[in-house]
Write an enzyme that holds these catalytic residues in place. Sequence first.
Site, short mmCIF file in Angstrom:
data_model
loop_
_atom_site.label_atom_id
_atom_site.label_comp_id
_atom_site.label_asym_id
_atom_site.label_seq_id
_atom_site.Cartn_x
_atom_site.Cartn_y
_atom_site.Cartn_z
N GLU A 159 36.04 39.44 43.70
CA GLU A 159 36.01 38.89 42.35
C GLU A 159 37.43 38.55 41.91
O GLU A 159 38.29 39.44 41.88
CB GLU A 159 35.42 39.90 41.37
CG GLU A 159 33.94 40.16 41.59
CD GLU A 159 33.43 41.30 40.72
OE1 GLU A 159 34.25 41.99 40.07
OE2 GLU A 159 32.21 41.51 40.70
N ASN B 72 39.08 42.22 42.37
CA ASN B 72 38.20 43.36 42.59
C ASN B 72 37.34 43.01 43.79
O ASN B 72 37.25 41.83 44.18
CB ASN B 72 37.34 43.60 41.35
CG ASN B 72 36.65 44.94 41.38
OD1 ASN B 72 37.08 45.85 42.09
ND2 ASN B 72 35.56 45.07 40.63
N ARG C 206 43.35 39.60 38.05
CA ARG C 206 43.40 40.65 39.06
C ARG C 206 42.25 40.41 40.03
O ARG C 206 41.37 39.59 39.78
CB ARG C 206 43.26 42.04 38.41
CG ARG C 206 41.94 42.30 37.75
CD ARG C 206 41.91 43.68 37.11
NE ARG C 206 41.88 44.75 38.09
CZ ARG C 206 40.76 45.31 38.59
NH1 ARG C 206 39.59 44.87 38.20
NH2 ARG C 206 40.84 46.29 39.46
#
Lengths: 314, 192, 352
Positions: free
Chosen positions: C266, C226, C224
Amino acid sequence: MTLGRDIPLRIRAIEALSPSLKRIAFVAADGNPLPGSRPGAHIALTVPGIDGAHRNSYSLVGAHQDRTTYEVIVRRVAQSRGGSAQVHEALRVGDVLSASPPTSQFNLQNKAKKHLLIGGGIGITPFLSFLPVLRERNLAVEMHHFVRPDEVTVFERLLLPHRMPTMRIHAGRAVGIEDILKGQPLGTHLYICGPVGLMQDVEAAAYRLGWPTSNIHQESFGASGGRPFIVELARSGRKLQVGENQSLLEALEAAGLPVRSMCRGGACGECLTQVLAGEPEHRDHFLTAAEKSNGDRIMPCVSRSISPLLTIDI
Amino acid sequence: MDQGIKSRPKYEKLRRDAAGRFHLLLADQAVIPPDTLDHDSPVGAFDECWTIERHSKAIPEADPNARTHGFRSQEHMLIALRHRLAREHMGLRLYAVGTEPFVWAVHGVGDEQGLGHSEMRLNATGSTARRVYCNHCRTISAGVTTSIFQCTGCNASLFVRDHFSRRLNAFAGIQIDAEVPGDVPPAEELYL
Amino acid sequence: MPATFKTDETFRGAFNYRNSDEAILRFPFPFTEDSYMYSVNIEPHVRGGPTGAFQAVFDVDEHYVSECRERALVLSQDPNRCIVLPHMLAAEWDTLELIMESLAADYPDHFSLTRDGLQWRWINRPLGIDDTFVFGDPSSLPFPPFEYITRQAQGDFTLQDQREDNLFVDGGMVTTQADWSLEFDVGMSFHEWHGPVPVAHDLGVFDRALQFLLRIQHDHPVRRLNWTMTVNPRLDTSPENYPIWGPDRTTITPENVGEKLHLRVELQTLFRLPRSNAILFGVRAYLASLNELVRVPKWGRRLHRVLRDIHPSLAEYKGLPRYHQCAVNFLSEYDDGAVTSMGIAPDTNTLS
């Protein structure tokens, strides 16, 4: 929990360990490296039979990092519905079967001060993948395995490569469990695998002695089944049987329907499906309480049906 | 002021865990206030009770079957606890009642000796003064009662967060005027 | 595969850092739509994705050599930026194996791994490393296994032990973090270490995320994105060194915001490790300045809209308040109100 992409396995060798025990070695039928495994993992094998296919889970007993071979040991169960009977009587070297990639909910605990393995009979299989790892890490291990008196030799041979002084094979029914459990130091983790009766007795004894649930681990092969039911696919009118050891998602996939999924554990929301009729039995972690009581949505990867018929919008 | 940090430990009156086999209760005072224990679980419900007498002549009983033992200080008690747990067996439940730093110090020894979360129950009562870990110089200052204080290690003005580390047994402290040095708001007396 | 490695970049002091045009185009821009709110935005981590940053299991880019040097510098000044609790030794070897296998497979020109039973030989050409060691024997390596291999990878890593139906962050190499402390958080459970994150707890994001992570299987990693913002291309924005980098936040002006303010993304990856059953959490940080990002028109427009409309407590948590308005003003020049496509892809092969 399976991952939906079965792998084709070809039987490389079959070895009779005893009249009722066979060790089977598989290699990948498509020549690819086999999916990685880990200590305690199992595969669900689809064994074709006269009355339909049977899907049974078997622990992998070989070196967990082996990417070319998987090994299982299968007990011929006298009153089996067919799976183990088929394995013992019908399978031949060269046969190709499909299997789920290895998964596991029965795992070695990293923080354990000591690992206590108690098992019976064919329940030795996940322990066979634990032992080399425990030894390699030089961890405190104690093992008690209960087997039929006429099988002591077979099991001693199986354990020979892993032999250690704190390991005992007991001939006969599991007795003296409380004595084994008493006096174990703080931080001991208990792993149980064997016939249902033995597992229940050992678990009960541990609870009586005050062991907490978090220190007791049992191999149940991630049993996720329930009562069978019929699912009706609203758009085509087709009806499918969802078996007791099969998830709704697996039944849909087996029928060739393209249902999206990702975690296959009821947490991510990917397989969300509309329910048009019937009463879902929710086992997921995704829907809110309100959504669950509304009853118009379901996560097919883990949830089932309370009503005998469930109609979904597929 | 609620900093909105979730996951702070929550405490309740100690109740003997019926699933356990042996129940060892530790307190940081000579007398355990009854309202820190569940009314169905008075001191007598526990198999053994250790207290801190806070004087230098206190000494635990020589008889290993004694049900009560008195210690001189927290440190004196924890040394004995470490040794006791090393000889103990599965089925034990450990309970601690006292200030927050005390109960988590007990938890730390329990964890080190192999006890899991479900085998230990804590009730933090009394003073809410905090141990604060300076994230910059790693010094832990004890007995902090204000929202901002001066680190005893590096002198930084630290804002005391509600984020708690069970392992360090301390709350996080971060320099309040890191961005604009000198811009330190007045401290409030919050943790008494 | 990076054509050449920049060897003289610095992420502190005088700051010498630029993204080449190629690096900008492969940037993992995090916003799939024109507004932002937390979600469990997890997808399978496969080779390939909307930009080049998703091509490999562990992405190696033109900053690789400089970032490894920066990590070594951080560790020399603060050794506790790498901590592994003793019961995670099996997870350390799992990590070493995973990273070595992946780097050798994705970048065969730069890395090679040859194995003869337990005798392994690891060659890392960009860093000039050629080590032979015994897998499983820590004394055969110059550093403990987890530290050894993460010193040769970009981004932070944490090891999470799975027990009691929960995850515990029992180890990590954390030198490029966006303001969280490994030393403070080591040993915490999933909800405990996420304690300070606002809003998300009430949305149930962490409850679901934990249930999902507990079920991740080997050979099925997920990922994922961030994001936050950083003043100057500084990788070490640790709470430990906040007194040092904190003042940077007050140095943004309308004249320098384009150059100094960086979007920090990130790319988070999660792997189930085989022997330890632990989870390896990779946090790969990418930095690009506003000036660099607006050269992709879609990204300039979208970033403006996201920052303009962001929930105030999210802005607060991500440290934006001091320069928030400045950034929004700067970006508004690049937002003509045109429609932007869904997804993160740049929609162009060339930069303005």
